[in-house]
Motif scaffolding. Structure first.
Motif, PDB file in Angstrom:
ATOM      1  N   ALA A   1      -2.939  -4.518   7.044  1.00  0.00           N
ATOM      2  CA  ALA A   1      -2.806  -3.086   6.214  1.00  0.00           C
ATOM      3  C   ALA A   1      -1.754  -3.136   5.477  1.00  0.00           C
TER       4      ALA A   1
ATOM      5  N   GLN B   1      -3.220   3.252  -5.549  1.00  0.00           N
ATOM      6  CA  GLN B   1      -2.555   3.924  -4.434  1.00  0.00           C
ATOM      7  C   GLN B   1      -2.966   3.424  -3.228  1.00  0.00           C
ATOM      8  N   GLN B   2      -4.150   2.914  -3.123  1.00  0.00           N
ATOM      9  CA  GLN B   2      -4.526   2.392  -1.809  1.00  0.00           C
ATOM     10  C   GLN B   2      -5.390   1.230  -2.208  1.00  0.00           C
TER      11      GLN B   2
ATOM     12  N   ARG C   1      -2.540  -5.597   2.420  1.00  0.00           N
ATOM     13  CA  ARG C   1      -3.496  -5.005   1.528  1.00  0.00           C
ATOM     14  C   ARG C   1      -3.069  -4.025   0.729  1.00  0.00           C
ATOM     15  N   GLN C   2      -2.059  -3.068   1.022  1.00  0.00           N
ATOM     16  CA  GLN C   2      -1.505  -1.983   0.187  1.00  0.00           C
ATOM     17  C   GLN C   2      -0.603  -2.781  -0.896  1.00  0.00           C
TER      18      GLN C   2
END
Length: 253
Positions: A181, A194-195, A184-185
């Protein structure tokens, strides 16, 4: 990727590089600087603005008020001598070239950093897959050990040990998911997002790590590296700045 093309669920390295080229905040700032340098180059080629002076003398002479006033209008134009305008244009043009080299350097740095982040996500995905397989294997092993303990073929301590190994595998999988995670960010931030809205990245990790050519093949391209090529332009800027300083000693008309 086209401007109106929907965002891909499965992201390739080419997709990531295209997104970074369009949306990287740092790269956009350098692009603005290039355009500003072009504007300064156009401005440097213009003549100095003319001046207009209005003078009023002899107001209310002998009590006549403004009827006795003498008005003068002076229009002035500065003519630069000694090649000042020529060297000013040359400096602005050379500074524009430097801004272009800086942009090219930032573009390559952005591509390299995006590729590193892409590979980090690809590696994190592989680690997650291995961690999930580890959980499945530990779970099956634990179930088999529990059945053998129930059948009296294994001591109860073996069941406790098997459950502990299963829990460790689950913790390792949770850590791998958290690392994925974060990776990926970090990749999404390369194009200012932003995401991360993509599902996964696609690529062969082993093949990507093997495509780097040897140094002997890269050596002829060193002269094209913007970090090196910009210094020739830098030297021309220094010479033009010196010539402009010498031209400034000549009085203007």
């Amino acid at each position: 990727m086209a401007e109106n093309e929907p965002f891909p669920d499965v992201l390739t390295l080419s997709d990531a590089l295209a997104l970074a080229l369009r949306g990287n905040p740092g790269l956009a700032a350098f692009s603005h600087e290039v355009r500003a340098a072009e504007a300064r180059m156009l401005q440097a080629g213009l003549l100095p603005n003319p001046g207009l002076e209005l003078g009023v003398d002899e107001v209310d002479r002998d009590g006549a008020g403004f009827d006795s006033a003498e008005t003068s209008v002076v229009l002035g134009q500065l003519f630069e001598l000694g090649g000042k305008r020529k060297w000013r244009k040359h400096i602005a043009r050379t500074e524009g070239e430097l801004a272009g080299w800086d942009y090219e350097s930032k573009r390559l740095d952005t591509f390299a950093e995006t590729a590193r982040r892409f590979l980090a996500v690809l590696a994190a995905q592989a680690r997650c897959e291995l961690a999930r397989l580890g959980v499945e294997l530990a779970d099956r092993t634990n179930q088999a050990v529990v059945e053998r303990v129930k059948a009296g073929k294994e001591p109860p301590l073996q069941a406790s040990r098997s459950e502990a190994e299963l829990e460790m595998a689950r913790l390792d999988a949770a850590g791998a998911e958290a690392a994925l995670a974060a990776a990926r960010q970090k990749l999404a931030a390369a194009w200012g997002a932003q995401q991360a809205v993509f599902t996964k990245v696609q690529g062969d990790l082993n093949r990507m790590l093997e495509v780097v050519p040897p140094l002997e093949m890269l050596r002829p391209f060193l002269a094209q590296n913007p970090e090196l090529a910009r210094w020739e332009t830098e030297m021309r800027l220094r010479r033009a700045t010196l010539a402009s300083a010498k031209a400034a000693r000549v009085p203007d008309l």
